[in-house]
Scaffold this active site. Structure first.
Site, mmCIF file in Angstrom:
data_model
loop_
_atom_site.group_PDB
_atom_site.id
_atom_site.type_symbol
_atom_site.label_atom_id
_atom_site.label_comp_id
_atom_site.label_asym_id
_atom_site.label_seq_id
_atom_site.Cartn_x
_atom_site.Cartn_y
_atom_site.Cartn_z
ATOM 1 N N GLY A 26 0.826 -1.207 0.000
ATOM 2 C CA GLY A 26 0.000 0.000 0.000
ATOM 3 C C GLY A 26 0.856 1.250 0.000
ATOM 4 O O GLY A 26 0.557 2.233 0.686
ATOM 5 N N ALA A 27 1.914 1.242 -0.801
ATOM 6 C CA ALA A 27 2.955 2.265 -0.705
ATOM 7 C C ALA A 27 2.760 3.453 -1.633
ATOM 8 O O ALA A 27 3.594 4.359 -1.641
ATOM 9 C CB ALA A 27 4.323 1.633 -0.977
ATOM 10 N N GLY A 30 -1.232 7.585 1.029
ATOM 11 C CA GLY A 30 -1.512 7.531 2.444
ATOM 12 C C GLY A 30 -0.301 7.220 3.312
ATOM 13 O O GLY A 30 0.812 7.692 3.078
ATOM 14 N N ILE A 31 -0.543 6.404 4.330
ATOM 15 C CA ILE A 31 0.492 6.062 5.305
ATOM 16 C C ILE A 31 1.666 5.358 4.636
ATOM 17 O O ILE A 31 2.831 5.620 4.964
ATOM 18 C CB ILE A 31 -0.106 5.186 6.419
ATOM 19 C CG1 ILE A 31 -1.110 5.990 7.246
ATOM 20 C CG2 ILE A 31 0.991 4.628 7.324
ATOM 21 C CD1 ILE A 31 -1.900 5.148 8.227
ATOM 22 N N GLY A 32 1.389 4.454 3.705
ATOM 23 C CA GLY A 32 2.461 3.708 3.055
ATOM 24 C C GLY A 32 3.413 4.609 2.295
ATOM 25 O O GLY A 32 4.636 4.439 2.356
ATOM 26 N N SER A 155 -6.033 -0.958 13.593
ATOM 27 C CA SER A 155 -6.824 0.227 13.902
ATOM 28 C C SER A 155 -7.551 0.027 15.227
ATOM 29 O O SER A 155 -7.894 -1.101 15.601
ATOM 30 C CB SER A 155 -7.850 0.482 12.794
ATOM 31 O OG SER A 155 -8.776 1.487 13.181
ATOM 32 N N TYR A 180 -14.918 -3.911 8.347
ATOM 33 C CA TYR A 180 -13.612 -3.283 8.534
ATOM 34 C C TYR A 180 -13.099 -3.552 9.952
ATOM 35 O O TYR A 180 -11.933 -3.945 10.146
ATOM 36 C CB TYR A 180 -13.724 -1.780 8.284
ATOM 37 C CG TYR A 180 -12.433 -1.032 8.490
ATOM 38 C CD1 TYR A 180 -11.427 -1.070 7.525
ATOM 39 C CD2 TYR A 180 -12.214 -0.289 9.648
ATOM 40 C CE1 TYR A 180 -10.232 -0.396 7.711
ATOM 41 C CE2 TYR A 180 -11.018 0.393 9.837
ATOM 42 C CZ TYR A 180 -10.033 0.335 8.871
ATOM 43 O OH TYR A 180 -8.848 0.999 9.065
#
Length: 317
Positions: A26-27, A30-32, A155, A180
């Site tokens: 997931g790079a 966002g966070i990645g 989360s 989720y």
């Protein structure tokens, strides 16, 4: 809309990660993506994973430009598809004989029930089974590279739910936020189980809550998802701030040997009561093995007569 706040290269000047190989899923947003900038600035050799070759190439170019780190590459895979995850693991091991950090970060939320190409409920497939499959396939490389770290982005949404072993995929009852939460609880239970199995190998595994982060993970939910995303910048932190705890767990010598914890704002915290349900966790592990067609991971040192407590019960000093 993707955040335009780029992480500040070199914001965490110490320690160095030169010579360390890091794989980030997931790079490309966002966070990645933020973690890629920060870990790249620390000198890590990065392998970034995303679904789009174009977005992967663009992210690699930006990371190289902003950090001055030329050791950045990418691999393309749709992590909702088991065959592509397995190909990803094979391709990585063909290119790299070491792996010191695996940051499992890919994820999403589906407001309506959808299935992957494998016929698996999509949220569970991406948020849990992708972590499970990729990690198990890369364990030998991680153990051979020890000391090594596995970091699972979870989360606080995991609270207030339990693992329903009779309906892991929401076939009988489905709600987008419930699915989720269920998948994020699975991340933590997987972390605790894996930490016990890897005790004594030099490979640590921890989960974390990054905080509410303004990302585009609702973007595949049509008009409703786009509407909900309008409020994220008002309530959520930037991806740069959201990457703080993952990068800390990836790089800090303070947590080099810590394993089997749930971190929030760099500190270990108790996760939900349900996350410590050993019977449910073992059931989830067995179901995940069956769904992915993988072999089990031998237990290393959680024998019944061992005096050492489970990893998730030990708090680092």
């Amino acid at each position: 809309m993707e955040s335009t706040n780029e992480p500040t290269p070199g914001a965490m000047p110490n320690p160095t990660l030169e010579g360390k190989v890091c794989l980030i899923t997931g790079a490309t947003n966002g966070i990645g993506r933020a973690a890629a900038y920060q870990l790249g600035a620390l000198g890590a050799t990065l392998v970034l994973v995303g679904r789009s070759e174009e977005r992967c190439a663009e992210t690699v170019a930006r990371v190289k430009e902003q950090t001055g780190n030329s050791s950045v590459d990418f691999l393309v895979a749709d992590l909702s598809v088991q065959s592509q995850i397995k190909q990803l693991a094979e391709d990585f091991q063909t290119r790299h004989d070491q792996l010191h950090l695996l940051l499992n970060n890919s994820g999403g939320k589906n407001l309506q029930r959808r299935e992957s190409a494998d016929g698996i409920e999509l949220t569970f497939a991406v948020n849990h089974l992708a972590y499970f499959t990729l990690t198990l396939l890369l364990l030998d490389r991680l153990k051979a590279s020890a000391p090594a770290r596995i970091i699972n982005v979870s989360s606080d949404a995991h609270r207030g739910t339990g693992i329903n072993l009779d309906d892991l995929e929401g076939r009988h009852k489905y709600g987008g936020f419930g699915a989720y939460s269920h998948s994020k609880l699975a991340n933590i239970m997987f972390t605790y189980q894996l930490a016990s199995r890897l005790a004594g190998t030099g490979v640590t595994v921890n989960a974390l809550h990054p905080g509410l982060v303004a990302t585009n993970f609702l973007s595949n939910n049509g008009i409703r998802g786009k509407f909900l995303r309008l409020f994220l910048p008002l309530m959520g932190m930037t991806p740069d701030r959201g990457a703080d705890t993952p990068v800390y767990l990836a790089s800090s010598p303070d947590v080099e040997t810590a394993t089997g914890y749930y971190f929030v704002r760099r500190l270990p915290e108790p996760s939900s009561l349900e996350s410590y349900d050993e019977e449910a966790a073992l059931g989830l592990w067995r179901a995940s093995l069956q769904m992915t067609g993988l072999d089990d991971v031998p237990t290393m040192s959680n024998d019944a007569d061992s005096d050492e407590p489970p990893a998730s019960e030990m708090i680092p000093s």
